[in-house]
Motif scaffolding. Sequence first.
Motif, PDB file in Angstrom:
ATOM      1  N   PHE A 217       3.113  16.470 -19.226  1.00 19.28           N
ATOM      2  CA  PHE A 217       1.817  16.901 -19.752  1.00 19.28           C
ATOM      3  C   PHE A 217       1.853  18.375 -20.174  1.00 19.28           C
ATOM      4  O   PHE A 217       1.261  18.772 -21.160  1.00 19.28           O
ATOM      5  N   ARG A 218       2.576  19.191 -19.369  1.00 15.56           N
ATOM      6  CA  ARG A 218       2.653  20.607 -19.684  1.00 15.56           C
ATOM      7  C   ARG A 218       3.430  20.829 -20.986  1.00 15.56           C
ATOM      8  O   ARG A 218       3.027  21.620 -21.842  1.00 15.56           O
ATOM      9  N   ASN A 219       4.545  20.118 -21.180  1.00 15.79           N
ATOM     10  CA  ASN A 219       5.327  20.241 -22.405  1.00 15.79           C
ATOM     11  C   ASN A 219       4.530  19.798 -23.627  1.00 15.79           C
ATOM     12  O   ASN A 219       4.764  20.258 -24.744  1.00 15.79           O
ATOM     13  N   PHE A 220       3.617  18.893 -23.347  1.00 17.50           N
ATOM     14  CA  PHE A 220       2.782  18.377 -24.431  1.00 17.50           C
ATOM     15  C   PHE A 220       2.011  19.500 -25.128  1.00 17.50           C
ATOM     16  O   PHE A 220       1.746  19.449 -26.325  1.00 17.50           O
ATOM     17  N   PHE A 221       1.651  20.541 -24.398  1.00 21.78           N
ATOM     18  CA  PHE A 221       0.836  21.625 -24.949  1.00 21.78           C
ATOM     19  C   PHE A 221       1.627  22.897 -25.256  1.00 21.78           C
ATOM     20  O   PHE A 221       1.053  23.895 -25.666  1.00 21.78           O
ATOM     21  N   ASN A 222       2.929  22.872 -25.012  1.00 29.16           N
ATOM     22  CA  ASN A 222       3.721  24.051 -25.328  1.00 29.16           C
ATOM     23  C   ASN A 222       3.710  24.294 -26.838  1.00 29.16           C
ATOM     24  O   ASN A 222       4.001  23.379 -27.621  1.00 29.16           O
ATOM     25  N   PRO A 223       3.388  25.510 -27.289  1.00 31.73           N
ATOM     26  CA  PRO A 223       3.372  25.772 -28.732  1.00 31.73           C
ATOM     27  C   PRO A 223       4.781  25.757 -29.311  1.00 31.73           C
ATOM     28  O   PRO A 223       5.717  26.287 -28.705  1.00 31.73           O
ATOM     29  N   GLN A 224       4.926  25.122 -30.469  1.00 29.69           N
ATOM     30  CA  GLN A 224       6.213  25.075 -31.156  1.00 29.69           C
ATOM     31  C   GLN A 224       6.201  26.073 -32.302  1.00 29.69           C
ATOM     32  O   GLN A 224       5.312  26.038 -33.165  1.00 29.69           O
TER      33      GLN A 224
ATOM     34  N   ASP B 164      12.392  11.674 -33.182  1.00 28.68           N
ATOM     35  CA  ASP B 164      12.297  10.235 -33.377  1.00 28.68           C
ATOM     36  C   ASP B 164      10.834   9.809 -33.221  1.00 28.68           C
ATOM     37  O   ASP B 164      10.226  10.025 -32.164  1.00 28.68           O
ATOM     38  N   LEU B 165      10.277   9.190 -34.246  1.00 28.85           N
ATOM     39  CA  LEU B 165       8.871   8.801 -34.223  1.00 28.85           C
ATOM     40  C   LEU B 165       8.581   7.778 -33.129  1.00 28.85           C
ATOM     41  O   LEU B 165       7.562   7.859 -32.444  1.00 28.85           O
ATOM     42  N   GLU B 166       9.483   6.822 -32.969  1.00 28.73           N
ATOM     43  CA  GLU B 166       9.246   5.791 -31.951  1.00 28.73           C
ATOM     44  C   GLU B 166       9.216   6.402 -30.553  1.00 28.73           C
ATOM     45  O   GLU B 166       8.332   6.093 -29.741  1.00 28.73           O
TER      46      GLU B 166
ATOM     47  N   VAL C 184       3.640   9.245 -25.744  1.00 25.57           N
ATOM     48  CA  VAL C 184       2.179   9.291 -25.711  1.00 25.57           C
ATOM     49  C   VAL C 184       1.626   8.019 -25.070  1.00 25.57           C
ATOM     50  O   VAL C 184       0.632   8.068 -24.337  1.00 25.57           O
ATOM     51  N   MET C 185       2.287   6.898 -25.339  1.00 29.03           N
ATOM     52  CA  MET C 185       1.863   5.643 -24.701  1.00 29.03           C
ATOM     53  C   MET C 185       1.985   5.746 -23.188  1.00 29.03           C
ATOM     54  O   MET C 185       1.118   5.265 -22.440  1.00 29.03           O
TER      55      MET C 185
ATOM     56  N   ASN D 277      -5.033  11.589 -30.029  1.00 32.66           N
ATOM     57  CA  ASN D 277      -6.390  11.468 -30.547  1.00 32.66           C
ATOM     58  C   ASN D 277      -6.655  10.064 -31.088  1.00 32.66           C
ATOM     59  O   ASN D 277      -7.730   9.493 -30.876  1.00 32.66           O
ATOM     60  N   LEU D 278      -5.662   9.482 -31.769  1.00 33.31           N
ATOM     61  CA  LEU D 278      -5.829   8.128 -32.303  1.00 33.31           C
ATOM     62  C   LEU D 278      -5.923   7.102 -31.173  1.00 33.31           C
ATOM     63  O   LEU D 278      -6.743   6.172 -31.231  1.00 33.31           O
ATOM     64  N   PHE D 279      -5.071   7.246 -30.150  1.00 34.27           N
ATOM     65  CA  PHE D 279      -5.146   6.351 -28.992  1.00 34.27           C
ATOM     66  C   PHE D 279      -6.513   6.469 -28.312  1.00 34.27           C
ATOM     67  O   PHE D 279      -7.138   5.466 -27.953  1.00 34.27           O
ATOM     68  N   SER D 280      -6.967   7.691 -28.119  1.00 31.18           N
ATOM     69  CA  SER D 280      -8.244   7.923 -27.435  1.00 31.18           C
ATOM     70  C   SER D 280      -9.406   7.333 -28.215  1.00 31.18           C
ATOM     71  O   SER D 280     -10.301   6.692 -27.639  1.00 31.18           O
ATOM     72  N   ASN D 281      -9.421   7.533 -29.570  1.00 28.84           N
ATOM     73  CA  ASN D 281     -10.510   6.991 -30.388  1.00 28.84           C
ATOM     74  C   ASN D 281     -10.520   5.465 -30.364  1.00 28.84           C
ATOM     75  O   ASN D 281     -11.589   4.838 -30.314  1.00 28.84           O
TER      76      ASN D 281
END
Length: 468
Positions: A307-314, A321-323, A329-330, A367-371
């Motif tokens: 979760f923390r890496n999820f918000f690390n700025p790039q 890899d898209l999959e 995220v799943m 965001n798409l999963f949440s919506n």
Amino acid sequence: MVFFYGVLLLVIFYNLFLYFVWNDKNYLYYMSFIISFILWQLCVDGLGHQYLWPETKWLSEKGVLLFISMTIFSALLFTRSFLHLSKYAIKLNYTLIILQIFMFALALSSFILPYSTVIQILVWLIFPIPVILLYAGGIALKNKYQYARFYIIGWSLFLGSSILLALNTLGYIEGYYSIKYVQQIGTLLEVLFFSLALAERINLLRQQNISTLSRLNSRLQSEVHDKILEIRVKDELLIQKFRLATMGEMLENIAHQWKQPLHKLSLVIQNYYFKNKLEGTSEQELEDFNDRSNALVTYMSNTIDDFRNFFNPQKEKEYFDLEQTIRKVMFITSGAMSDEEIQIDILVESKLDIYGYENEFSQVLLNLFSNAKDALIMNNIEDRKIKIKLYETKDEMIITFTDNAGGIDKDILPKIFDPYFSTKEYKDGSGIGLYMSKMIIENSMQGSLCVVNTRTGAEFSIILSKVI
């Protein structure tokens, strides 16, 4: 004689050309002045009656009166417009308008009144009108219209020679042919100086336009700069708000992800506590308790790291890899999806690698999963499903998210990507998730995000170019 009329005709065609080039009505007024003057001269010379209107008796008799009146009328009109008298000499401008009306009326009266009466009126006007026109030129020069100096010189030469011709016609001075040539020379010089005046006027207007455009351009650049700064501030606020909203979603997912391991850890601790208190525990049971506890704590710690890496700025783009990104995220949302009994199916037709910012792209997916989850819950769908499909065409990579929540109302479908537009209650949605998602896909990924209604629900498509 031929040279004189030839020059005047060339001036007429030259000014007609300039009118079409510059679209300046002063050229038309000047042409009307020269044409009226030529017709007046043709009447005085008798060439008009001889070659142009031999059968028109009334024009031969009244032409001098008619055309000299129209010449003065055109001169007044040209002067008012050329010198901009309406801007700084309002009373003088009104005076010239009155004189114009009078000259037009005199031109019409030349068909009714006796020749001797009209010519006497014109003779008396020949003296004051030149003074008024020269005075107008002086006023214009005083108001820094520098081209007025050519107007004053040209008008002085023309009117001076015309006065001599008029006095000769009335018998006050002799020497008709010599006076006539003086008048023609004066006319040609007047044409030369008026042409210089018009040319300098155009040059002045051009410089003024350049100066005006420069000021407007400077002002526009300043306004654009300020507007860009304002937009950047708004974008930063939107990004910050989007991140906070996403963090809220993530905290909810952390709660779901930790719920089961926390429950298991609690059971492991209770079992060990009661067994140790009632029966005692062996060394092996203590080792098992330690291993199971550490495994659950490690799982929870790894979850926090994910979760923390999820918000690390790039700061730099990378291939990913898209999959794999979708499956990450799943996994993050799996707890919430499981609690709401939402089935997620993923179909991968091709292995797709994309160049961009993976963390930003993951936030779009979240965001798409949440919506989709919220739509399924809000519409009370029983058999809740989300289908994800990855495939490619010759030039594009496409990811589709399709739910069976019944679709989006066609009236609000065009608005869902607008900032601060939300179909949720205020406390449940900020209305910036889809807007920011679209901005990320378009600006960071050079792709597009769109939505359509299918038979079962809404389908969001992320379309990415293979050439970035």
